[in-house]
Design a protein around this motif. Structure first.
Motif, PDB file in Angstrom:
ATOM      1  N   ILE A 100      42.229  50.095  34.463  1.00  0.00           N
ATOM      2  CA  ILE A 100      42.739  49.076  34.051  1.00  0.00           C
ATOM      3  C   ILE A 100      42.427  48.900  32.411  1.00  0.00           C
ATOM      4  O   ILE A 100      43.409  48.052  31.856  1.00  0.00           O
ATOM      5  CB  ILE A 100      42.458  47.848  35.047  1.00  0.00           C
ATOM      6  CG1 ILE A 100      43.572  46.606  34.686  1.00  0.00           C
ATOM      7  CG2 ILE A 100      41.222  47.310  34.788  1.00  0.00           C
ATOM      8  CD1 ILE A 100      44.835  47.114  35.092  1.00  0.00           C
ATOM      9  N   MET A 101      41.343  49.258  32.277  1.00  0.00           N
ATOM     10  CA  MET A 101      40.824  49.097  30.668  1.00  0.00           C
ATOM     11  C   MET A 101      40.305  50.248  30.269  1.00  0.00           C
ATOM     12  O   MET A 101      39.172  50.452  30.013  1.00  0.00           O
ATOM     13  CB  MET A 101      39.555  48.100  30.831  1.00  0.00           C
ATOM     14  CG  MET A 101      39.855  46.548  31.347  1.00  0.00           C
ATOM     15  SD  MET A 101      40.779  45.613  30.286  1.00  0.00           S
ATOM     16  CE  MET A 101      39.853  45.598  28.870  1.00  0.00           C
ATOM     17  N   PRO A 102      41.152  51.308  29.866  1.00  0.00           N
ATOM     18  CA  PRO A 102      40.758  52.677  29.458  1.00  0.00           C
ATOM     19  C   PRO A 102      40.201  52.425  28.120  1.00  0.00           C
ATOM     20  O   PRO A 102      40.502  51.864  27.156  1.00  0.00           O
ATOM     21  CB  PRO A 102      42.277  53.415  29.278  1.00  0.00           C
ATOM     22  CG  PRO A 102      43.202  52.400  29.768  1.00  0.00           C
ATOM     23  CD  PRO A 102      42.557  51.019  29.966  1.00  0.00           C
ATOM     24  N   ILE A 103      39.046  53.306  27.970  1.00  0.00           N
ATOM     25  CA  ILE A 103      38.333  53.266  26.767  1.00  0.00           C
ATOM     26  C   ILE A 103      39.243  53.793  25.539  1.00  0.00           C
ATOM     27  O   ILE A 103      38.973  53.205  24.322  1.00  0.00           O
ATOM     28  CB  ILE A 103      37.226  54.145  26.918  1.00  0.00           C
ATOM     29  CG1 ILE A 103      36.311  53.468  28.033  1.00  0.00           C
ATOM     30  CG2 ILE A 103      36.495  54.544  25.487  1.00  0.00           C
ATOM     31  CD1 ILE A 103      34.975  54.740  28.016  1.00  0.00           C
ATOM     32  N   ASP A 104      40.048  54.584  25.575  1.00  0.00           N
ATOM     33  CA  ASP A 104      41.035  55.313  24.556  1.00  0.00           C
ATOM     34  C   ASP A 104      42.165  54.280  24.142  1.00  0.00           C
ATOM     35  O   ASP A 104      42.983  54.597  23.201  1.00  0.00           O
ATOM     36  CB  ASP A 104      41.394  56.719  24.993  1.00  0.00           C
ATOM     37  CG  ASP A 104      42.532  56.549  26.231  1.00  0.00           C
ATOM     38  OD1 ASP A 104      42.531  55.326  26.965  1.00  0.00           O
ATOM     39  OD2 ASP A 104      42.934  57.755  26.624  1.00  0.00           O
ATOM     40  N   VAL A 109      50.240  51.325  32.489  1.00  0.00           N
ATOM     41  CA  VAL A 109      51.434  51.399  32.896  1.00  0.00           C
ATOM     42  C   VAL A 109      52.080  52.889  32.354  1.00  0.00           C
ATOM     43  O   VAL A 109      52.612  53.539  33.246  1.00  0.00           O
ATOM     44  CB  VAL A 109      52.608  50.371  32.199  1.00  0.00           C
ATOM     45  CG1 VAL A 109      53.977  50.756  32.737  1.00  0.00           C
ATOM     46  CG2 VAL A 109      52.126  49.019  32.737  1.00  0.00           C
ATOM     47  N   ASP A 110      51.804  53.306  31.374  1.00  0.00           N
ATOM     48  CA  ASP A 110      52.129  54.740  30.657  1.00  0.00           C
ATOM     49  C   ASP A 110      51.350  55.620  31.595  1.00  0.00           C
ATOM     50  O   ASP A 110      51.831  56.670  31.918  1.00  0.00           O
ATOM     51  CB  ASP A 110      51.864  54.877  29.304  1.00  0.00           C
ATOM     52  CG  ASP A 110      52.632  53.922  28.413  1.00  0.00           C
ATOM     53  OD1 ASP A 110      53.793  53.490  29.013  1.00  0.00           O
ATOM     54  OD2 ASP A 110      52.068  53.550  27.398  1.00  0.00           O
ATOM     55  N   LEU A 147      45.390  43.352  34.282  1.00  0.00           N
ATOM     56  CA  LEU A 147      45.976  43.381  35.611  1.00  0.00           C
ATOM     57  C   LEU A 147      47.301  42.592  35.698  1.00  0.00           C
ATOM     58  O   LEU A 147      48.206  43.005  36.335  1.00  0.00           O
ATOM     59  CB  LEU A 147      45.300  42.915  36.799  1.00  0.00           C
ATOM     60  CG  LEU A 147      45.804  42.865  38.312  1.00  0.00           C
ATOM     61  CD1 LEU A 147      45.975  44.142  38.667  1.00  0.00           C
ATOM     62  CD2 LEU A 147      44.544  42.243  39.098  1.00  0.00           C
ATOM     63  N   ALA A 148      47.633  41.424  35.120  1.00  0.00           N
ATOM     64  CA  ALA A 148      48.577  40.465  35.018  1.00  0.00           C
ATOM     65  C   ALA A 148      49.792  41.218  34.101  1.00  0.00           C
ATOM     66  O   ALA A 148      51.012  41.410  34.854  1.00  0.00           O
ATOM     67  CB  ALA A 148      48.215  39.348  34.422  1.00  0.00           C
ATOM     68  N   ASP A 149      49.518  42.019  33.214  1.00  0.00           N
ATOM     69  CA  ASP A 149      50.425  42.907  32.482  1.00  0.00           C
ATOM     70  C   ASP A 149      51.080  43.923  33.250  1.00  0.00           C
ATOM     71  O   ASP A 149      52.214  44.216  33.444  1.00  0.00           O
ATOM     72  CB  ASP A 149      49.956  43.460  31.225  1.00  0.00           C
ATOM     73  CG  ASP A 149      49.842  42.450  30.092  1.00  0.00           C
ATOM     74  OD1 ASP A 149      50.207  41.272  30.361  1.00  0.00           O
ATOM     75  OD2 ASP A 149      48.924  42.584  29.326  1.00  0.00           O
ATOM     76  N   LEU A 150      50.014  44.636  34.107  1.00  0.00           N
ATOM     77  CA  LEU A 150      50.498  45.732  35.103  1.00  0.00           C
ATOM     78  C   LEU A 150      51.479  45.370  36.189  1.00  0.00           C
ATOM     79  O   LEU A 150      52.439  45.810  36.295  1.00  0.00           O
ATOM     80  CB  LEU A 150      48.936  46.344  35.627  1.00  0.00           C
ATOM     81  CG  LEU A 150      49.308  47.509  36.534  1.00  0.00           C
ATOM     82  CD1 LEU A 150      50.094  48.609  35.700  1.00  0.00           C
ATOM     83  CD2 LEU A 150      48.035  47.912  37.394  1.00  0.00           C
ATOM     84  N   ARG A 151      50.942  44.154  36.676  1.00  0.00           N
ATOM     85  CA  ARG A 151      51.914  43.668  37.924  1.00  0.00           C
ATOM     86  C   ARG A 151      53.086  43.119  37.222  1.00  0.00           C
ATOM     87  O   ARG A 151      54.166  43.537  38.136  1.00  0.00           O
ATOM     88  CB  ARG A 151      51.004  42.535  38.598  1.00  0.00           C
ATOM     89  CG  ARG A 151      50.040  43.002  39.489  1.00  0.00           C
ATOM     90  CD  ARG A 151      49.597  41.949  40.361  1.00  0.00           C
ATOM     91  NE  ARG A 151      48.724  42.386  41.272  1.00  0.00           N
ATOM     92  CZ  ARG A 151      47.558  41.775  41.737  1.00  0.00           C
ATOM     93  NH1 ARG A 151      47.236  40.587  41.182  1.00  0.00           N
ATOM     94  NH2 ARG A 151      46.988  42.564  42.570  1.00  0.00           N
ATOM     95  N   ILE A 159      49.684  46.505  44.330  1.00  0.00           N
ATOM     96  CA  ILE A 159      48.473  46.720  43.551  1.00  0.00           C
ATOM     97  C   ILE A 159      47.346  46.218  43.987  1.00  0.00           C
ATOM     98  O   ILE A 159      47.411  45.000  44.222  1.00  0.00           O
ATOM     99  CB  ILE A 159      48.837  46.458  42.020  1.00  0.00           C
ATOM    100  CG1 ILE A 159      50.216  47.114  41.348  1.00  0.00           C
ATOM    101  CG2 ILE A 159      47.568  46.747  41.126  1.00  0.00           C
ATOM    102  CD1 ILE A 159      50.663  46.606  40.089  1.00  0.00           C
ATOM    103  N   PHE A 160      46.289  47.182  44.298  1.00  0.00           N
ATOM    104  CA  PHE A 160      45.295  46.343  44.680  1.00  0.00           C
ATOM    105  C   PHE A 160      44.143  46.194  43.475  1.00  0.00           C
ATOM    106  O   PHE A 160      44.084  47.251  42.824  1.00  0.00           O
ATOM    107  CB  PHE A 160      44.472  47.115  45.820  1.00  0.00           C
ATOM    108  CG  PHE A 160      45.289  47.210  46.954  1.00  0.00           C
ATOM    109  CD1 PHE A 160      45.003  46.134  47.919  1.00  0.00           C
ATOM    110  CD2 PHE A 160      46.285  48.038  47.430  1.00  0.00           C
ATOM    111  CE1 PHE A 160      45.719  46.126  49.176  1.00  0.00           C
ATOM    112  CE2 PHE A 160      47.119  47.900  48.602  1.00  0.00           C
ATOM    113  CZ  PHE A 160      46.702  47.075  49.238  1.00  0.00           C
ATOM    114  N   SER A 161      43.626  44.958  43.358  1.00  0.00           N
ATOM    115  CA  SER A 161      42.366  45.014  42.055  1.00  0.00           C
ATOM    116  C   SER A 161      41.045  45.389  42.727  1.00  0.00           C
ATOM    117  O   SER A 161      40.771  44.819  43.531  1.00  0.00           O
ATOM    118  CB  SER A 161      42.527  43.585  41.619  1.00  0.00           C
ATOM    119  OG  SER A 161      42.254  42.604  42.473  1.00  0.00           O
TER     120      SER A 161
END
Length: 180
Positions: A100-104, A109-110, A147-151, A159-161
Motif C-alpha cells: 500500500i506504501m511502495p518505497i519506489d 492500483v497500477d 487504502l481509501a484511494d485503492l478502494r 480488499i483486506f487491510s
C-alpha cells in the motif's frame, strides 16, 4: 522399448499468493504458517515457491503457496515467470498482495493492474480464479489514505487491510479464504 518422458510437478495448494516483489508475500506466509521463507527488504528474496499449512483450528487447515514476485513480462518468461505462474494454476483462490506504501512511489492500483495483465496473458483460467486483495503494510504512516484511494479505484474488489509484519487484520482474511 525405451520411452523418454518429461514429468512436471506442480504445487497443489488451496491459496496462491501473488504480487510484485517486496509486497509482503513471504512475510504473510511466515505469519500464517510455520514455514520460514527467507525474508529481506530487497526484490527477489524468494527464488522458489514456498508452501505452508495454516491451522485455523483443529479441524480447519489451508495450504498456501508463496511464489516469487512477478514482474512485467512474467507471462512471457521474464524473471522465471512461467515457472512461477505454473505453480499457482492448481490453487483454488488467489490472494493478491499489494504494497500500500511502495518505497519506489509506484501506485498500488497500477501494481494491481500489472499483475492482473500477467495472469490474464498467461492463462484465462488462472485469471478467472476467485481473488482477494490484501493491502499490506497498513502499519505505515499514510496507509489509511492510500487504502481509501485503492478502494475508490477498485470499488468492486474485496480488499483486506493487513499488516503482515504487525500481524493485524489477518484473521478476517483467513476466515474468508476458508469460506471459499
Amino acid at each position: 522399448q525405451i520411452r523418454e518422458l518429461h514429468l512436471e510437478l506442480r504445487l497443489i495448494a488451496d491459496v496462491g499468493l501473488v504480487g510484485l516483489p517486496n509486497a509482503g508475500k513471504s512475510t504473510l506466509l511466515s505469519r500464517f504458517t510455520h514455514a520460514r521463507p527467507k525474508i529481506a527488504d530487497y526484490p527477489f528474496t524468494t527464488l522458489s515457491p514456498q508452501l505452508g499449512i495454516v491451522e485455523l483450528d483443529a479441524e480447519r487447515r489451508l495450504v498456501i503457496a508463496d511464489i516469487p514476485g512477478l514482474i512485467e513480462g512474467a507471462s512471457e518468461g521474464a524473471g522465471l515467470g512461467l515457472d512461477f505462474l505454473r505453480h499457482i494454476e492448481r490453487t483454488r483462490v488467489l490472494v493478491h498482495m499489494l504494497d500500500i506504501m511502495p518505497i519506489d512511489g509506484t501506485n498500488p492500483v497500477d501494481s494491481y493492474h500489472q499483475i492482473r495483465k500477467e495472469l490474464e496473458a498467461y492463462s484465462p483460467k488462472l485469471a478467472a480464479k476467485p481473488e482477494f486483495l490484501a493491502a499490506n503494510k497498513m502499519d505505515l504512516a499514510g496507509a489509511s489514505e492510500a487504502l481509501a484511494d485503492l478502494r475508490s479505484a477498485l470499488p468492486r474488489k474485496q480488499i483486506f487491510s493487513i499488516s503482515a509484519v504487525a500481524g493485524t487484520g489477518l484473521r478476517p482474511l483467513l476466515e474468508e479464504l476458508w469460506q471459499r
